[in-house]
Design an enzyme around this catalytic site. Structure first.
Site, PDB file in Angstrom:
ATOM      1  N   ALA A  87      73.561  99.301  30.767  1.00  0.00           N
ATOM      2  CA  ALA A  87      74.439  99.432  29.603  1.00  0.00           C
ATOM      3  C   ALA A  87      73.685  99.877  28.348  1.00  0.00           C
ATOM      4  O   ALA A  87      74.275 100.476  27.439  1.00  0.00           O
ATOM      5  CB  ALA A  87      75.150  98.108  29.352  1.00  0.00           C
ATOM      6  N   ARG A 138      63.559  96.899  34.054  1.00  0.00           N
ATOM      7  CA  ARG A 138      62.612  96.015  34.757  1.00  0.00           C
ATOM      8  C   ARG A 138      63.155  94.594  34.920  1.00  0.00           C
ATOM      9  O   ARG A 138      62.541  93.802  35.621  1.00  0.00           O
ATOM     10  CB  ARG A 138      61.265  95.996  34.043  1.00  0.00           C
ATOM     11  N   GLN A 180      57.597 102.929  20.887  1.00  0.00           N
ATOM     12  CA  GLN A 180      57.859 104.281  21.386  1.00  0.00           C
ATOM     13  C   GLN A 180      58.648 105.084  20.347  1.00  0.00           C
ATOM     14  O   GLN A 180      58.348 106.251  20.074  1.00  0.00           O
ATOM     15  CB  GLN A 180      58.648 104.190  22.695  1.00  0.00           C
ATOM     16  N   HIS A 210      71.451 102.242  28.248  1.00  0.00           N
ATOM     17  CA  HIS A 210      71.469 103.710  28.265  1.00  0.00           C
ATOM     18  C   HIS A 210      72.863 104.246  27.934  1.00  0.00           C
ATOM     19  O   HIS A 210      73.002 105.265  27.260  1.00  0.00           O
ATOM     20  CB  HIS A 210      71.034 104.226  29.647  1.00  0.00           C
ATOM     21  N   MET A 265      64.327 107.383  32.095  1.00  0.00           N
ATOM     22  CA  MET A 265      63.622 107.403  33.381  1.00  0.00           C
ATOM     23  C   MET A 265      64.565 106.914  34.479  1.00  0.00           C
ATOM     24  O   MET A 265      64.108 106.515  35.557  1.00  0.00           O
ATOM     25  CB  MET A 265      62.367 106.529  33.320  1.00  0.00           C
TER      26      MET A 265
HETATM   27  O1  PAF Z   1      62.051 105.091  27.329  1.00  0.00           O
HETATM   28  C1  PAF Z   1      61.952 105.753  28.381  1.00  0.00           C
HETATM   29  O2  PAF Z   1      62.769 105.661  29.296  1.00  0.00           O
HETATM   30  C2  PAF Z   1      60.776 106.700  28.551  1.00  0.00           C
HETATM   31  O3  PAF Z   1      59.628 106.200  27.957  1.00  0.00           O
HETATM   32  C3  PAF Z   1      61.082 108.133  28.033  1.00  0.00           C
HETATM   33  C4  PAF Z   1      61.376 108.149  26.537  1.00  0.00           C
HETATM   34  C5  PAF Z   1      62.269 108.701  28.790  1.00  0.00           C
HETATM   35  C6  PAF Z   1      59.873 109.036  28.270  1.00  0.00           C
HETATM   36  O4  PAF Z   1      59.556 109.100  29.615  1.00  0.00           O
END
Ligand code: PAF
Length: 278
Positions: free
Chosen positions: A35, A187, A153, A37, A30
């Site tokens: 780091a 966040r 998730q 990501h 999103m």
């Molecule tokens: O983890 C995230 O950034 C979000 O939940 C995702 C997997 C991109 C889905 O919007």
């Protein structure tokens, strides 16, 4: 790195990768990249693989009182970071393209979605499962990379990928942490200096509790101690719980892989973290 905002252009680019004999790996995000990501991109970068990242702030996974409108958006910095990390293609769909008028489908994963963040944030995982399914169909990757920080998730994605026969390898990448141990999160920027210092109590309390559980101490009292520590550090607790690492069912048998999960608020900022029981 190429940037595409149109689905046909995305499909042409992915088809060109495949025509050149490359595999395709997807890193859904999103934005507001950090780091953590970059570690996902690096894990996805393999010889013979092209890495596609997506940035889409998905309205369907935010509740009515959550931070959709204030969620950090930093497209230029994100593009720079992805380029430096060696990402090959960035997919930047608009909300209108993702959810055109008349959009009426929800992917709902029962069981694994229901507790913890699913209970605290009703509808959140429906939004995640719906958008991730769409991203999978849009990009058509061979593999997709998700951070273990969002452990529930990851479990939800694994469940629907199995259930819906997506031929995609789901790879969980270990949580990236600041030097003091706080899990990296987009966040964390909401925390003021004092809250940021106090926030380190979360990974510390989980670490202490995980070691005690691994040694065979009584789970309920270990979890109670962790909650007391967190409240003492200024957190308001959503949950601190031990779960089966795959199904996320509570009270898992000791011979199953287990995960300790927590969500707690420091002021207005909700932080989550988790740790394996070794
Ligand atoms: O983890 C995230 O950034 C979000 O939940 C995702 C997997 C991109 C889905 O919007």
């Amino acid at each position: 790195m190429d940037i595409v905002r149109d689905l046909n252009a995305l499909r042409d680019s992915v088809a060109a990768f495949r025509a050149a004999g490359q595999r395709v790996a997807l890193v859904p995000t999103m934005g507001a990249l950090h780091a953590g990501h970059v570690a996902l991109i690096e894990a996805a970068k393999r010889p013979g693989t092209r890495v596609v990242a997506s940035i889409f702030v998905n309205p369907k996974q935010f509740g009515p009182n959550e931070d959709l409108s204030s969620y950090p958006r930093r497209e230029m910095a994100d593009v720079r970071m992805l380029t430096e990390a060696g990402c090959d293609l960035l997919w930047l769909p608009s909300v209108e393209a993702m959810y055109p008028d008349g959009f009426a489908t929800t992917v709902r994963v029962s069981g694994v979605s229901d507790g913890f963040d699913g209970a605290a944030r009703p509808g959140h995982f429906d939004g995640v499962a719906t958008v991730v399914s769409k991203l999978f169909n849009q990009v058509g990757p061979d593999a997709a990379y998700f951070g273990e920080k969002d452990y529930q998730q990851l479990a939800v994605v694994r469940r629907f990928v199995t259930d819906l026969d997506f031929a995609i390898d789901i790879v969980g990448v270990p949580t990236q942490r600041d030097d003091d141990g706080l899990a990296m999160s987009s966040r964390n920027i909401y925390l003021d200096d004092e809250q940021r210092k106090q926030a380190v109590a979360l990974p510390r309390a989980l670490g202490v509790a995980a070691r005690a559980i691994a040694k065979g101490e009584d789970v309920d009292s270990v979890l109670d101690d962790a909650r007391t520590t967190l409240v003492g550090a200024g957190f308001a607790i959503d949950y601190v719980a031990l779960a089966d690492a795959e199904t996320l069912a509570e009270n898992p048998a000791a011979d199953r892989p287990r995960r300790l999960l927590a969500a707690a608020r420091m002021g207005a900022t909700r932080l989550i973290d988790n740790i394996a029981i070794e």
